[in-house]
Design an enzyme around this catalytic site. Structure first.
Site, PDB file in Angstrom:
ATOM      1  N   GLY A  84      13.385  10.236   2.646  1.00 39.49           N
ATOM      2  CA  GLY A  84      13.450  10.119   4.091  1.00 39.49           C
ATOM      3  C   GLY A  84      12.319  10.793   4.834  1.00 39.49           C
TER       4      GLY A  84
ATOM      5  N   SER B  20       6.933   8.013   0.472  1.00 40.76           N
ATOM      6  CA  SER B  20       6.818   6.838  -0.389  1.00 40.76           C
ATOM      7  C   SER B  20       7.215   7.093  -1.840  1.00 40.76           C
ATOM      8  CB  SER B  20       5.404   6.261  -0.323  1.00 40.76           C
ATOM      9  OG  SER B  20       5.075   5.957   0.999  1.00 40.76           O
TER      10      SER B  20
ATOM     11  N   SER C  19       9.309   5.242  -3.471  1.00 42.55           N
ATOM     12  CA  SER C  19       9.392   3.955  -4.181  1.00 42.55           C
ATOM     13  C   SER C  19       8.032   3.542  -4.721  1.00 42.55           C
ATOM     14  CB  SER C  19       9.953   2.868  -3.262  1.00 42.55           C
ATOM     15  OG  SER C  19       9.127   2.670  -2.137  1.00 42.55           O
TER      16      SER C  19
ATOM     17  N   ASP D  94       0.780   2.531   0.538  1.00 44.60           N
ATOM     18  CA  ASP D  94       1.541   3.466  -0.278  1.00 44.60           C
ATOM     19  C   ASP D  94       1.167   3.365  -1.754  1.00 44.60           C
ATOM     20  OD1 ASP D  94       2.707   4.013   2.120  1.00 44.60           O
ATOM     21  OD2 ASP D  94       4.642   3.114   1.635  1.00 44.60           O
TER      22      ASP D  94
ATOM     23  N   TYR E   6       9.499  -2.748  15.434  1.00 41.80           N
ATOM     24  CA  TYR E   6       8.221  -2.957  14.758  1.00 41.80           C
ATOM     25  C   TYR E   6       7.681  -4.352  15.031  1.00 41.80           C
ATOM     26  CZ  TYR E   6       9.317   1.363  12.371  1.00 41.80           C
ATOM     27  OH  TYR E   6       9.635   2.673  12.100  1.00 41.80           O
TER      28      TYR E   6
END
Length: 386
Positions: A120, A124, A126, A171, A221
């Site tokens: 959170g 990054s 992931s 990322d 976004y």
């Protein structure tokens, strides 16, 4: 990350034999927000927190994976057309499929992994997981024939095709190409990049996590992306001789020409993006000169633009930024998409302790909980440990 801890879990959950250990980092972004989809620049760096995995071929067609932090185990076939349901395992499954598309002859393997990327915080985790396994599979099954850029794109494709996240490339790029002591300027349009020295002697880089994430009505976004595209459309209509694909192609003069037509909101959002493009380039020059005061000034300018022009801040992030100013912090801004998450702060070492104590006390008094504090060290990208 503790190598012995990962190894002990791997040995316990499989057949007692050791494998190879690989690691890949999370990332920060010093400056350059909401610029990727506008064809601009980003300025990330790999950090000293990430994902570490141990992996060993098992002579079968089955992948047996154990998520140490979640205490969860999943098995699936290399050529399984559906893949596992567990969300964390989808990242490993996706990387297996994307590396196979690149010609890597992936066989069955046993693996265990753990991470110390704060969840959170916008660092990054992931991408670190994808990059770690892409590097490992290339090393074990691909004779290191797959390029670093192919590994980056395999990670991005994993997000798109197996995890439902339509992400950019920053990322995964930072996680694969990271270099200790350096940040990287990535041109999101051409994929050209350059390393810049980041050795701020006398300074610390620290994240303050607001521990909030605001869910706004609608699609904030997409709304901002539409604003940018609308400005480009109006500029292109006035200059049919030019090629205008994103705001990267537009000038300040052209923005002023369409100010009345596009409306105040779209104008302010485009103004932020053009300003951020200039700020990234100014930070590059400042880093080359070792001028961290200018770096910090540009960080504050970015925060102002994200808060007042692009309107992706929130009360908590603005308050953390104000506390940074009050404490003489060199630079501070929102890191990431906004509406919550972290500020990234460049602070002189002799001011660090007072700043952190003041931020914790004032933020807790106002919002009822303390911000989380993460010190940042710029580190290497995906690699084999042993």
């Amino acid at each position: 990350m503790d190598i012995e801890f990962v190894r002990s879990r791997f040995i316990k959950h499989f057949d007692g034999k050791e494998g190879n250990i690989y690691a890949s980092p999370g990332r920060i972004n010093l400056i350059g927000e909401h610029t990727d989809y506008n064809g601009g620049f980003v300025f990330p760096g790999a950090v000293d927190k990430g994902i570490m995995c141990e992996i060993r071929p098992n002579g079968t067609n089955t992948i047996m994976a154990y998520a140490i932090d979640l205490k969860d185990r999943v098995e699936f076939k290399v050529d399984d057309p559906q893949g596992p349901r567990a969300s964390w395992a989808r990242y490993i499954y996706g990387i297996v499929q994307e590396m196979r598309k690149l010609g890597v002859d992936v066989k069955g393997f046993n693996t265990a992994f753990a991470g110390d990327v704060p969840l959170g915080a916008g660092m990054s985790s992931s991408a670190a997981l994808e990059s770690c396994y892409a590097f490992a599979l290339n090393d074990l099954f691909g004779d290191n024939k797959v390029s670093k850029w192919d590994m980056v794109l395999a990670g991005q494709a994993t997000e798109h095709n197996y995890c439902g996240v339509n992400c950019g490339i920053m990322d995964q790029f930072a996680s694969v190409f990271g270099k200790a002591g350096c940040l990287m300027r990535l041109d999101c349009r051409s994929r050209e990049f350059e390393y810049f020295p980041f050795n701020p002697v006398g300074y610390k880089l620290v994240l303050l996590d607001s521990v909030v994430k605001h869910e706004l009505a609608g699609s904030p976004y997409n709304d901002r992306r539409n604003s940018c595209e609308n400005v480009v459309k109006h500029i292109a209509a006035k200059h049919p001789e030019g090629k205008f694909e994103t705001l990267r192609d537009c000038t300040w003069e052209q923005l002023e020409e369409v100010k009345a037509e596009v409306g105040d909101e779209d104008y302010r959002r485009a103004k932020f993006v053009l300003g951020e493009k200039d700020r990234v380039l100014a930070v590059c020059d400042a880093l080359n000169a070792g001028d961290y005061e200018t770096v910090g000034k540009k960080m504050y300018e970015t925060h102002y633009g994200l808060s007042k022009e692009y309107e992706v801040s929130c009360e908590e992030l603005d308050y953390l930024n104000d506390i940074a100013k009050e404490n003489g912090v060199t630079g501070s801004r929102i890191m990431g998409g906004g509406f919550g998450g972290c500020t990234i702060n460049l602070v002189k070492e002799d001011l660090y302790d007072k700043f952190i104590a003041d931020a914790k006390a004032k933020y807790t008094a106002k919002f009822g909980h303390a911000p989380k504090v993460y010190d940042v060290v710029i580190s290497d990208g995906a690699r084999k440990i042993c």
